[in-house]
Scaffold this motif. Structure first.
Motif, short mmCIF file in Angstrom:
data_model
loop_
_atom_site.label_atom_id
_atom_site.label_comp_id
_atom_site.label_asym_id
_atom_site.label_seq_id
_atom_site.Cartn_x
_atom_site.Cartn_y
_atom_site.Cartn_z
N PHE A 38 0.80 -1.22 0.00
CA PHE A 38 0.00 0.00 0.00
C PHE A 38 0.84 1.28 0.00
O PHE A 38 0.49 2.23 -0.70
CB PHE A 38 -0.99 -0.01 1.16
N PRO A 39 1.94 1.37 0.77
CA PRO A 39 2.75 2.60 0.69
C PRO A 39 3.27 2.88 -0.72
O PRO A 39 3.31 4.03 -1.16
CB PRO A 39 3.91 2.34 1.66
N LEU A 40 3.64 1.83 -1.45
CA LEU A 40 4.09 2.05 -2.82
C LEU A 40 2.93 2.42 -3.73
O LEU A 40 3.09 3.20 -4.68
CB LEU A 40 4.79 0.81 -3.36
N PHE A 41 1.77 1.86 -3.46
CA PHE A 41 0.58 2.24 -4.22
C PHE A 41 0.32 3.74 -4.07
O PHE A 41 0.04 4.44 -5.04
CB PHE A 41 -0.64 1.44 -3.75
N LEU A 42 0.44 4.24 -2.83
CA LEU A 42 0.24 5.67 -2.60
C LEU A 42 1.35 6.51 -3.24
O LEU A 42 1.09 7.59 -3.76
CB LEU A 42 0.18 5.97 -1.10
N ALA A 43 2.58 6.02 -3.18
CA ALA A 43 3.70 6.76 -3.78
C ALA A 43 3.55 6.89 -5.29
O ALA A 43 3.94 7.90 -5.87
CB ALA A 43 5.02 6.08 -3.43
N ASP A 44 2.98 5.88 -5.92
CA ASP A 44 2.82 5.88 -7.37
C ASP A 44 1.49 6.46 -7.84
O ASP A 44 1.22 6.51 -9.03
CB ASP A 44 2.95 4.46 -7.92
N PHE A 45 0.65 6.86 -6.90
CA PHE A 45 -0.66 7.40 -7.25
C PHE A 45 -0.51 8.68 -8.04
O PHE A 45 0.36 9.48 -7.73
CB PHE A 45 -1.46 7.65 -5.97
N PRO A 46 -1.23 8.94 -9.06
CA PRO A 46 -2.40 8.29 -9.63
C PRO A 46 -2.08 7.20 -10.66
O PRO A 46 -2.94 6.48 -11.10
CB PRO A 46 -3.16 9.43 -10.29
N PHE A 47 -0.81 7.08 -11.01
CA PHE A 47 -0.42 6.09 -12.01
C PHE A 47 -0.67 4.67 -11.53
O PHE A 47 -0.91 3.77 -12.34
CB PHE A 47 1.06 6.29 -12.38
#
Length: 98
Positions: A38-47
């Protein structure tokens, strides 16, 4: 003709992202309850929203986050550098004109 030059500063954020992906895949983040990536999901958001369908194709999220997320951060770094250069060049040309 402007030539796009690769600068070492373009690789700082992608390298940090890749190291974080490797650390997460090796178990740095315990991820209780399935929150490991999840932290990486947030770091890469919105991509990272575009990554969601790929999780059904690839077994391990490190493949998706490690390649596409790192590429995303390279594009972000190069775009920000290009934007700063464009603003700097515009301000210099205004100073030269008067």
């Amino acid at each position: 003709m402007a030539i796009f030059k690769l600068r070492p500063s373009y690789f700082v954020l992608p390298l940090v992202h890749l190291v974080f992906c490797i650390a997460t895949s090796r178990g740095l983040n315990d991820g209780q309850g399935g929150w490991t990536w999840f932290p990486l999901f947030l770091a890469d958001f919105p991509f990272s929203i575009l990554f969601l369908p790929l999780f059904s194709v690839f077994d391990h999220p490190a493949i998706v986050f490690g390649t596409l997320g790192t590429l995303w951060w390279y594009v972000v770094s190069a775009s920000v550098a290009w934007l700063f250069k464009a603003v700097r060049d515009a301000s210099r040309s205004k100073k030269m004109l008067g």
